[in-house]
Design an enzyme around this catalytic site. Structure first.
Site, PDB file in Angstrom:
ATOM      1  N   HIS A  74       0.822  -1.218   0.000  1.00 54.30           N
ATOM      2  CA  HIS A  74       0.000   0.000   0.000  1.00 54.30           C
ATOM      3  C   HIS A  74       0.857   1.269   0.000  1.00 54.30           C
ATOM      4  O   HIS A  74       0.355   2.350   0.268  1.00 54.30           O
ATOM      5  CB  HIS A  74      -0.895   0.027   1.240  1.00 54.30           C
ATOM      6  CG  HIS A  74      -1.718  -1.190   1.423  1.00 54.30           C
ATOM      7  ND1 HIS A  74      -2.543  -1.685   0.433  1.00 54.30           N
ATOM      8  CD2 HIS A  74      -1.853  -2.039   2.479  1.00 54.30           C
ATOM      9  CE1 HIS A  74      -3.155  -2.781   0.885  1.00 54.30           C
ATOM     10  NE2 HIS A  74      -2.743  -3.012   2.110  1.00 54.30           N
ATOM     11  N   LYS A 104      -6.358   0.348  10.760  1.00 57.73           N
ATOM     12  CA  LYS A 104      -7.376   0.186   9.728  1.00 57.73           C
ATOM     13  C   LYS A 104      -8.258  -0.998  10.110  1.00 57.73           C
ATOM     14  O   LYS A 104      -7.779  -2.000  10.654  1.00 57.73           O
ATOM     15  CB  LYS A 104      -6.748  -0.042   8.358  1.00 57.73           C
ATOM     16  CG  LYS A 104      -5.815   1.088   7.926  1.00 57.73           C
ATOM     17  CD  LYS A 104      -5.360   0.950   6.488  1.00 57.73           C
ATOM     18  CE  LYS A 104      -4.675  -0.355   6.151  1.00 57.73           C
ATOM     19  NZ  LYS A 104      -3.460  -0.605   6.974  1.00 57.73           N
ATOM     20  N   ASP A 149      -5.397  -6.874  11.490  1.00 56.98           N
ATOM     21  CA  ASP A 149      -4.807  -5.671  12.075  1.00 56.98           C
ATOM     22  C   ASP A 149      -5.384  -5.401  13.463  1.00 56.98           C
ATOM     23  O   ASP A 149      -4.659  -5.122  14.425  1.00 56.98           O
ATOM     24  CB  ASP A 149      -5.061  -4.462  11.175  1.00 56.98           C
ATOM     25  CG  ASP A 149      -4.252  -4.496   9.885  1.00 56.98           C
ATOM     26  OD1 ASP A 149      -3.559  -5.506   9.643  1.00 56.98           O
ATOM     27  OD2 ASP A 149      -4.318  -3.525   9.122  1.00 56.98           O
ATOM     28  N   HIS A 188      -6.837  -4.591  -0.964  1.00 57.91           N
ATOM     29  CA  HIS A 188      -6.103  -5.860  -0.903  1.00 57.91           C
ATOM     30  C   HIS A 188      -6.433  -6.755  -2.087  1.00 57.91           C
ATOM     31  O   HIS A 188      -6.337  -7.985  -1.998  1.00 57.91           O
ATOM     32  CB  HIS A 188      -6.425  -6.604   0.402  1.00 57.91           C
ATOM     33  CG  HIS A 188      -6.006  -5.876   1.622  1.00 57.91           C
ATOM     34  ND1 HIS A 188      -6.857  -5.061   2.328  1.00 57.91           N
ATOM     35  CD2 HIS A 188      -4.804  -5.804   2.258  1.00 57.91           C
ATOM     36  CE1 HIS A 188      -6.215  -4.535   3.355  1.00 57.91           C
ATOM     37  NE2 HIS A 188      -4.972  -4.968   3.328  1.00 57.91           N
TER      38      HIS A 188
END
Length: 329
Positions: free
Chosen positions: A57, A105, A110, A215
Site C-alpha cells: 500500500h 485500519k 490488524d 487488498h
C-alpha cells in the site's frame, strides 16, 4: 508476471532497506522485527503515533513516518497484517512519556494483532479505528474497512500530537476525523501479488469494479466501463449521501491512486469531483491528489471527502516532513 525482485521471500526486507537508505534523514529501519521509526527523537511527553498494515500500500504507512505524522510504522508481508511483536517493539522504541496511540485500519488481522500488542505494552496506550469505506454497509460483518481516509487521519492527528495534545485528546480528535470522512474506490484492473504470480481477480477490458478494497478484493458490484464523469458521479453521490455536506461546508478532497493509474488521469478525476461538490455549494478548501494508499499495481482510484472545521483545517496545514508528505518545514 514481470516484477523487479530477487525473491518473493526477501522482497519486503530489501524494499524496507532501500526505503530507509533513500530517506535516511527522516527514518531508520529495524530489521528484527520489521519496523520503520523516526530518526529524530520526539520531544519528551509527546504522544507516540504508530500505525501499520500489510505492505503493498506504499507510501502508506512507512512513507508517513516523520515530523508531524507517525512516530513508527509496522509493515507486514504483502497484504498481511504485521505481527504483535513488531508493534510492541516499535512502541517501546518510540514511546517518550506521552503514551502510545495505535492507528488501526479496520481489518480483522490488524485489529486483533494491535490489541495483542496493547495488552503486552506497559505504558499508557489506546487505539483509534479507521473505517472510512462507504462501499460496505456500516453494520455488515466487521463493518467498514479503513482505506484512503487513513492518510487524512494520520496527518491531522499527527499534527495535534506534535503540538502537544495528550493521548485522550488525540484519540478524540481522530474519532472526529474518522466520522467526518468517507471514501469509495473503483478499479479498472486487478493487482498482482508477487507470491501469487497472477491477478487476484479477472476483469474484462470493458468492465470496472466499483467499491473495491485495497487488498485486491472484488468490489460491491461490477459495471460496464463508463466515462470518467459517470464514474465520479457514481462515487461522489454515495459519499455525498453518507456525509451530507451543507452548502458552504469546507472540505478536503482526496483523489487517491491505487498504484497503476497515472497522474494525468488522477488530476482529471479530481477536476470532475471538485466540480461535483462545487456545484452543490460545498467549499473544496484543501486537496490531495496522488498515490498514497495503493494496491500494488492496480489501475484505479478512490475518492475521499473529509468535512473540515477550523481545528482540522489548521492541523492539516501544520508543518509535516515525511517521505510522502511534506510542507511548511
Amino acid at each position: 508476471m514481470k516484477k523487479f525482485l530477487n525473491s518473493t521471500d526477501t522482497l519486503l526486507e530489501e524494499s524496507l532497506r532501500g526505503f530507509a537508505l533513500a530517506h535516511a534523514d527522516i527514518v531508520r529501519y529495524c530489521a528484527e522485527p520489521h519496523y520503520i521509526a523516526r530518526i529524530a527523537p520526539s520531544r519528551p511527553g509527546k504522544v507516540a503515533l504508530i500505525s501499520g498494515g500489510g505492505s503493498g500500500h506504499e507510501p502508506l504507512h512507512s512513507g508517513f513516518v516523520g515530523f508531524g505524522m507517525l512516530d513508527a510504522a509496522c509493515p507486514g508481508q504483502v497484504f498481511t497484517s504485521p505481527t504483535p511483536d513488531q508493534m510492541l517493539a516499535a512502541a517501546q522504541a518510540v514511546e517518550n512519556g506521552g503514551g502510545v496511540l495505535f492507528i488501526v485500519k479496520n481489518y480483522a488481522g490488524d485489529v486483533m494483532n494491535f490489541e495483542i500488542a496493547g495488552e503486552m505494552l506497559d505504558c499508557s496506550h489506546d487505539s483509534l479505528l479507521v473505517h472510512d469505506d462507504v462501499s460496505i454497509p456500516e453494520h455488515q460483518g466487521m463493518g467498514r474497512r479503513g482505506i484512503a481516509g487513513t492518510t487524512i487521519v494520520e496527518k491531522i492527528v499527527g499534527a495535534a500530537a506534535e503540538a502537544g495534545a495528550d493521548l485522550a485528546a488525540c484519540k478524540a480528535l481522530g474519532e472526529k476525523v474518522v466520522h467526518a470522512t468517507a471514501s469509495m474506490g473503483v478499479a479498472l484492473t486487478s493487482c498482482t501479488v508477487p507470491a501469487l504470480g497472477k491477478p487476484t481477480f479477472d476483469i474484462a477490458d470493458n468492465e470496472m469494479e466499483m467499491g473495491v478494497g485495497i487488498h485486491g478484493e472484488r468490489g460491491r458490484e461490477r459495471k460496464q466501463l463508463a466515462s470518467a464523469s459517470e464514474i465520479v458521479d457514481y462515487l461522489a453521490a454515495i459519499i455525498d449521501e453518507e456525509l451530507r455536506p451543507a452548502r458552504g461546508q469546507s472540505v478536503l478532497l482526496h483523489v487517491n491512486g491505487f498504484g497503476g493509474t497515472p497522474l494525468l488521469e488522477l488530476n482529471l478525476i479530481y477536476g470532475l469531483a471538485y466540480q461535483y461538490w462545487s456545484q452543490r455549494g460545498v467549499n473544496v478548501a484543501r486537496s490531495l491528489v496522488g498515490n498514497y494508499t495503493t494496491s500494488l499495481d492496480m489501475a484505479g482510484c478512490s475518492l475521499t471527502l473529509t468535512l473540515l472545521d477550523e481545528e482540522m483545517l489548521k492541523l492539516w496545514d501544520a508543518p509535516v516532513h515525511t517521505a510522502a508528505l511534506r510542507w511548511g518545514c
